[in-house]
Design a protein around this motif. Sequence first.
Motif, PDB file in Angstrom:
ATOM      1  N   GLN A 299       0.838  -1.201   0.000  1.00  0.00           N
ATOM      2  CA  GLN A 299       0.000   0.000   0.000  1.00  0.00           C
ATOM      3  C   GLN A 299       0.867   1.243   0.000  1.00  0.00           C
ATOM      4  OE1 GLN A 299      -2.825  -0.122   3.209  1.00  0.00           O
ATOM      5  NE2 GLN A 299      -3.229  -2.281   2.954  1.00  0.00           N
ATOM      6  N   ASP A 300       1.951   1.191  -0.796  1.00  0.00           N
ATOM      7  CA  ASP A 300       2.895   2.303  -0.738  1.00  0.00           C
ATOM      8  C   ASP A 300       2.607   3.377  -1.775  1.00  0.00           C
ATOM      9  OD1 ASP A 300       3.580   0.811  -2.912  1.00  0.00           O
ATOM     10  OD2 ASP A 300       5.757   1.002  -2.613  1.00  0.00           O
ATOM     11  N   THR A 301       1.605   3.208  -2.629  1.00  0.00           N
ATOM     12  CA  THR A 301       1.248   4.223  -3.612  1.00  0.00           C
ATOM     13  C   THR A 301      -0.212   4.612  -3.459  1.00  0.00           C
ATOM     14  OG1 THR A 301       2.863   3.351  -5.198  1.00  0.00           O
ATOM     15  CG2 THR A 301       1.161   4.815  -6.061  1.00  0.00           C
ATOM     16  N   LEU A 302      -0.442   5.898  -3.222  1.00  0.00           N
ATOM     17  CA  LEU A 302      -1.804   6.420  -3.103  1.00  0.00           C
ATOM     18  C   LEU A 302      -2.155   7.132  -4.395  1.00  0.00           C
ATOM     19  CD1 LEU A 302      -1.504   7.916   0.480  1.00  0.00           C
ATOM     20  CD2 LEU A 302      -2.408   5.688  -0.146  1.00  0.00           C
ATOM     21  N   GLU A 303      -3.382   6.958  -4.831  1.00  0.00           N
ATOM     22  CA  GLU A 303      -3.806   7.502  -6.116  1.00  0.00           C
ATOM     23  C   GLU A 303      -5.062   8.355  -5.947  1.00  0.00           C
ATOM     24  OE1 GLU A 303      -5.749   5.500  -9.987  1.00  0.00           O
ATOM     25  OE2 GLU A 303      -3.727   4.758  -9.532  1.00  0.00           O
ATOM     26  N   PHE A 304      -5.049   9.547  -6.552  1.00  0.00           N
ATOM     27  CA  PHE A 304      -6.199  10.439  -6.516  1.00  0.00           C
ATOM     28  C   PHE A 304      -6.514  10.886  -7.943  1.00  0.00           C
ATOM     29  CE2 PHE A 304      -3.975  10.845  -2.478  1.00  0.00           C
ATOM     30  CZ  PHE A 304      -5.013  10.657  -1.565  1.00  0.00           C
ATOM     31  N   MET A 305      -7.785  11.028  -8.232  1.00  0.00           N
ATOM     32  CA  MET A 305      -8.235  11.479  -9.552  1.00  0.00           C
ATOM     33  C   MET A 305      -8.602  12.952  -9.476  1.00  0.00           C
ATOM     34  SD  MET A 305      -8.034   8.990 -11.713  1.00  0.00           S
ATOM     35  CE  MET A 305      -9.104   9.522 -13.048  1.00  0.00           C
ATOM     36  N   MET A 306      -8.086  13.730 -10.446  1.00  0.00           N
ATOM     37  CA  MET A 306      -8.420  15.144 -10.505  1.00  0.00           C
ATOM     38  C   MET A 306      -9.179  15.416 -11.795  1.00  0.00           C
ATOM     39  SD  MET A 306      -4.978  16.780  -8.783  1.00  0.00           S
ATOM     40  CE  MET A 306      -5.796  18.103  -7.912  1.00  0.00           C
ATOM     41  N   ALA A 307      -9.705  16.617 -11.939  1.00  0.00           N
ATOM     42  CA  ALA A 307     -10.603  16.918 -13.055  1.00  0.00           C
ATOM     43  C   ALA A 307      -9.910  16.871 -14.411  1.00  0.00           C
ATOM     44  CB  ALA A 307     -11.249  18.289 -12.845  1.00  0.00           C
ATOM     45  N   SER A 308      -8.617  17.212 -14.443  1.00  0.00           N
ATOM     46  CA  SER A 308      -7.905  17.258 -15.718  1.00  0.00           C
ATOM     47  C   SER A 308      -6.408  17.097 -15.490  1.00  0.00           C
ATOM     48  CB  SER A 308      -8.170  18.588 -16.430  1.00  0.00           C
ATOM     49  OG  SER A 308      -7.606  19.649 -15.669  1.00  0.00           O
ATOM     50  N   ARG A 309      -5.696  16.860 -16.574  1.00  0.00           N
ATOM     51  CA  ARG A 309      -4.238  16.778 -16.494  1.00  0.00           C
ATOM     52  C   ARG A 309      -3.657  18.107 -16.035  1.00  0.00           C
ATOM     53  NH1 ARG A 309       0.293  18.155 -19.177  1.00  0.00           N
ATOM     54  NH2 ARG A 309       2.043  16.683 -19.098  1.00  0.00           N
ATOM     55  N   ASP A 310      -4.248  19.214 -16.522  1.00  0.00           N
ATOM     56  CA  ASP A 310      -3.744  20.533 -16.136  1.00  0.00           C
ATOM     57  C   ASP A 310      -3.831  20.742 -14.628  1.00  0.00           C
ATOM     58  OD1 ASP A 310      -3.062  21.148 -18.685  1.00  0.00           O
ATOM     59  OD2 ASP A 310      -4.798  22.416 -19.095  1.00  0.00           O
ATOM     60  N   GLN A 311      -4.957  20.334 -14.043  1.00  0.00           N
ATOM     61  CA  GLN A 311      -5.101  20.498 -12.592  1.00  0.00           C
ATOM     62  C   GLN A 311      -4.115  19.629 -11.839  1.00  0.00           C
ATOM     63  OE1 GLN A 311      -8.910  20.623 -10.768  1.00  0.00           O
ATOM     64  NE2 GLN A 311      -9.854  21.796 -12.435  1.00  0.00           N
ATOM     65  N   CYS A 312      -3.870  18.412 -12.352  1.00  0.00           N
ATOM     66  CA  CYS A 312      -2.847  17.546 -11.750  1.00  0.00           C
ATOM     67  C   CYS A 312      -1.485  18.224 -11.782  1.00  0.00           C
ATOM     68  CB  CYS A 312      -2.770  16.222 -12.523  1.00  0.00           C
ATOM     69  SG  CYS A 312      -3.755  14.899 -11.820  1.00  0.00           S
ATOM     70  N   LYS A 313      -1.169  18.794 -12.931  1.00  0.00           N
ATOM     71  CA  LYS A 313       0.141  19.418 -13.105  1.00  0.00           C
ATOM     72  C   LYS A 313       0.290  20.651 -12.203  1.00  0.00           C
ATOM     73  CE  LYS A 313       3.315  21.039 -16.679  1.00  0.00           C
ATOM     74  NZ  LYS A 313       3.491  21.314 -18.131  1.00  0.00           N
ATOM     75  N   ILE A 314      -0.787  21.450 -12.130  1.00  0.00           N
ATOM     76  CA  ILE A 314      -0.756  22.646 -11.277  1.00  0.00           C
ATOM     77  C   ILE A 314      -0.480  22.253  -9.826  1.00  0.00           C
ATOM     78  CG2 ILE A 314      -2.230  24.429 -10.265  1.00  0.00           C
ATOM     79  CD1 ILE A 314      -3.559  24.656 -13.078  1.00  0.00           C
ATOM     80  N   PHE A 315      -1.202  21.234  -9.337  1.00  0.00           N
ATOM     81  CA  PHE A 315      -1.005  20.816  -7.940  1.00  0.00           C
ATOM     82  C   PHE A 315       0.376  20.208  -7.740  1.00  0.00           C
ATOM     83  CE2 PHE A 315      -1.819  17.696  -4.392  1.00  0.00           C
ATOM     84  CZ  PHE A 315      -1.817  18.664  -3.394  1.00  0.00           C
ATOM     85  N   TRP A 316       0.820  19.413  -8.734  1.00  0.00           N
ATOM     86  CA  TRP A 316       2.144  18.789  -8.621  1.00  0.00           C
ATOM     87  C   TRP A 316       3.239  19.854  -8.515  1.00  0.00           C
ATOM     88  CZ3 TRP A 316       6.373  18.990 -11.931  1.00  0.00           C
ATOM     89  CH2 TRP A 316       7.410  18.105 -11.613  1.00  0.00           C
ATOM     90  N   LYS A 317       3.115  20.905  -9.312  1.00  0.00           N
ATOM     91  CA  LYS A 317       4.120  21.969  -9.288  1.00  0.00           C
ATOM     92  C   LYS A 317       4.173  22.676  -7.936  1.00  0.00           C
ATOM     93  CE  LYS A 317       4.485  23.254 -14.183  1.00  0.00           C
ATOM     94  NZ  LYS A 317       4.173  24.297 -15.172  1.00  0.00           N
ATOM     95  N   ILE A 318       2.986  22.988  -7.388  1.00  0.00           N
ATOM     96  CA  ILE A 318       2.993  23.690  -6.094  1.00  0.00           C
ATOM     97  C   ILE A 318       3.539  22.779  -5.006  1.00  0.00           C
ATOM     98  CG2 ILE A 318       0.586  23.149  -5.501  1.00  0.00           C
ATOM     99  CD1 ILE A 318       2.472  26.406  -4.712  1.00  0.00           C
ATOM    100  N   CYS A 319       3.304  21.458  -5.101  1.00  0.00           N
ATOM    101  CA  CYS A 319       3.887  20.508  -4.136  1.00  0.00           C
ATOM    102  C   CYS A 319       5.404  20.530  -4.209  1.00  0.00           C
ATOM    103  CB  CYS A 319       3.379  19.089  -4.399  1.00  0.00           C
ATOM    104  SG  CYS A 319       1.664  18.818  -3.952  1.00  0.00           S
ATOM    105  N   VAL A 320       5.917  20.497  -5.441  1.00  0.00           N
ATOM    106  CA  VAL A 320       7.368  20.508  -5.632  1.00  0.00           C
ATOM    107  C   VAL A 320       7.975  21.793  -5.091  1.00  0.00           C
ATOM    108  CG1 VAL A 320       9.175  20.641  -7.404  1.00  0.00           C
ATOM    109  CG2 VAL A 320       7.384  18.910  -7.579  1.00  0.00           C
TER     110      VAL A 320
END
Length: 925
Positions: A299-320
């Motif tokens: 159970q070492d990978t958690l997965e979440f679905m977002m509305a679009s690839r752009d929203q995934c990328k936006i959140f990923w960038k702010i996390c980084v």
Amino acid sequence: MGEIDGSYRVLQTPGTRLGAQFNAGISTLEPGQSLSGNMISGSRSQGRGLHIRVQGLDDSQEFFDIDPKAPAQTLLSEVFLRGNLMESDYFGLEFQNMQMNWVWLEPIKPVAKQVRRPSNTLFRLSVKFFPPDPGQLQEEYTRYLFSLQMKRDLMEGRLICTENTGALLASHLVQSEIGDYDDVADRDFLRVNKLLPYQEKVQERIMELHRRHLGQTPAESDFQILEIARKLEMYGVRYHPAADREGTKINLAVSHMGLQVFQGNTKINTFNWSKIRKLSFKRKRFLIKLYPEVHGPHQDTLEFMMASRDQCKIFWKICVEYHSFFRLFDQPQPKSKAILFTRGSSFRYRYSLSPHNPKGPLCLSPSFQMSTLSLPGQAPSPLQSPILSEVGSNAKLEEEEEGRRKRYPTDKAYFIAKEILTTERTYLKDLEVITVWFRSAVIKENAMPEGLMTLLFSNIDPIYEFHRGFLKELDQRLALWWGRSNAHVKGDYQRIGDVMLRNMCALKEFTSYLQKHDEVLTELEKATKRLKKLETVYKEFELQKVCYLPLNTFLLKPIQRLMHYKLILERLCKHYSPSHRDHDDCKEALKEVAEIATQLQSSLIRLENFQKLTELQRDLIGIENLTAPGREFIREGCLYKLTKKGLQQRMFFLFSDMLLYTSKGVTATNQFKVHGQLPLHGMIVEESENEWSVPHCFTIYSAQRTIVVAASSKVEMGKWIEDLNLAIEMSKKSQEKSSIFLDPGFGDHSNRKRSSDEVSLEQESEDDMNSSRTSLDKQTHHRANTTMHVCWHRNTSVSMSDHSLAVENQLSGYLLRKFKNSNGWQKLWVVFTNFCLFFYKTHQDDFPLASLPLLGYTVSTPEESDSIHKEYVFKLQFKSHVYFFRAESEYTFERWMEVIKSAASTAGRMSLLIPKGGPMEMNGN
């Protein structure tokens, strides 16, 4: 206006804002009005650049001309320069994209590449990175901008809080804008300025709170706003909508600590940076890869679905970006005036933005920072003066603590396993009180018969030797937990279950020894009554510092320790998933220890009761044979008894067959003198507050006399009346008739009528008159910590069920203690047992330096006024006595809070007359 060079030197007055920059480019547009077409076309026709509109945190707007091909950093630099913003790294520019979501302007790309129509777009200056303590920012102007961000978040519904907290924040905002309270000015300001979505509803409350801020400068208002806001769960939270694998709608957010998961507005999970190995996204899927020990290898990978690839990328960038900002290795050196945060404007991101394989591991060392220790004097403990000022070694302790935090894991299983180790260290020291220290004392004086020596030490020595070996195994395993050896090759990597299972099985061999402890305790008590020499040695030994509890308490420790193993293993099994490689061993170890504990449960109840009766026997004058067969201790505590001189403080002791009441005389031994013994047979208890006009008052009618008593609170009165009635009911069913009820010196009251006008009002002796003024400074070291003395001075009571609960909740470990009037923290080894904290320099010390009895204390997290800017801190308070302690992790913090609450609250509305396992009601005083 004074020199402006990073800090502001001009004295402020309420309503005067220092550091706010003169804005020569304030927009003449009305709110909501866009730029005219002529202005836009004119800008474009010149061909010299983009005309960009930027809104500040104070809602003013300015215009900037930039080269269309220049990176957006050029615009950012201009905004920061014109605003004289020194600590600019916390800020960014945001704009609304086509989906009307606020997104951050990326510094490395040109503005025109990110925004379709830059000249028609409103960019706004906003706080991008929210530090855990914004009050420690270097610049006053930066704190002002942060407070404006809190103002914006409040109005936009991001900073969710209670209406009362919202009103408090609004009151500080009003103070910072218009100065001291004025009814007309306040109403005018609140009519024009909207601070809260529900402002009209709480307007009077805002004004009432504003009235209290008289003389508060704008800078002080900013500080108060940030102090309140930072403690709110929604501080700095920016939602990114998503769904989990089951399709449940959730919100993701990022903070300085790591990633957070919200359901609605409730935080349901936090993944600290140290637990995260990798962040990535694939199309609409946002992936969090954890280290295997966090949730098990499957159970070492958690997965979440977002509305679009752009929203995934936006959140990923702010996390980084958040990870880079708060977990950066090569932080710039702070200016000399820096308090906590050390990033100046030279900060640059050093993180690869490749979405599937970010360079460098995510689990960098924690950015936990501490203040340098100092060692001023401190206020004395209410019962004993802690001589702790000589403990510790200034900054070295903080450096060691920081190094340890970087080295050691943050997995909960590690801290549960560490609790086994730390409490085992204390347990072994407790065994040494008998096997080493007491043995030495009786041998030196040749005070114990050979037969009793054999019985005592042949039962406890093998147990002591076994636990010495067990402690070594625990120590070695915990030292290897974080993989600083080849332990993983042998399968010993990050697990404790095999060690526990092996040793819990071995403990079965000692069951016969443990079953003899009943006999050991009884024979030791008989011998001390019979042999004057042994009694003297026994009493003198109890007064030594090493014997920090009543001596026979230590004989109960081996059976009580089984209960500790059981509870800790239950927590470990609950934490592990069934697939975890350590789960099965822990479950089997739990099964083994539970089996032994069940066999010895009834024996433990008898032993604890016998131990308490013998302890009371030594502390009471005027009662013999307190350990009579069948007698159970139920409750002890302070009540005020109505006498000829009015209400006088008394200590009451409730047993299964009688009620004793005593006074505390001025004696060398600090014992309590028995005034009366009331049999429970035929007793009636009634509330009588109205009759006597005394708060929390009740009347006890017995065959011998009638007495009126008052408790310190309604809760205390309820405890006493409930336990008395339960004990009376049980005594009716008992066939045994007690023959020891003596009533010397009080006359014949056997025919006394049960009427409140014939209440027994004994004459006070000279000793009694002085008893309430007895100073605890005259007490011996350990006597001050017995529950009867603490109850006496705290006007409270303790039941036998409280004692049993306290036994289950023993805890040990290192804590940092804050000095009263400084930012210094002192590292101490702390042991919690018998409703008391005992403080040592290290875990190897043989006796405590000081102690703090907790009955009557409240435990809580620090308030905003306490100005504590650290994680995992709990606050202890009794009247004006306040102490702050800091734990090493969230788990240990929660454990200390849990066990201290069990002692401080003294719930105890249950007695041993009710079967164990029944409901328990927790009540504070």
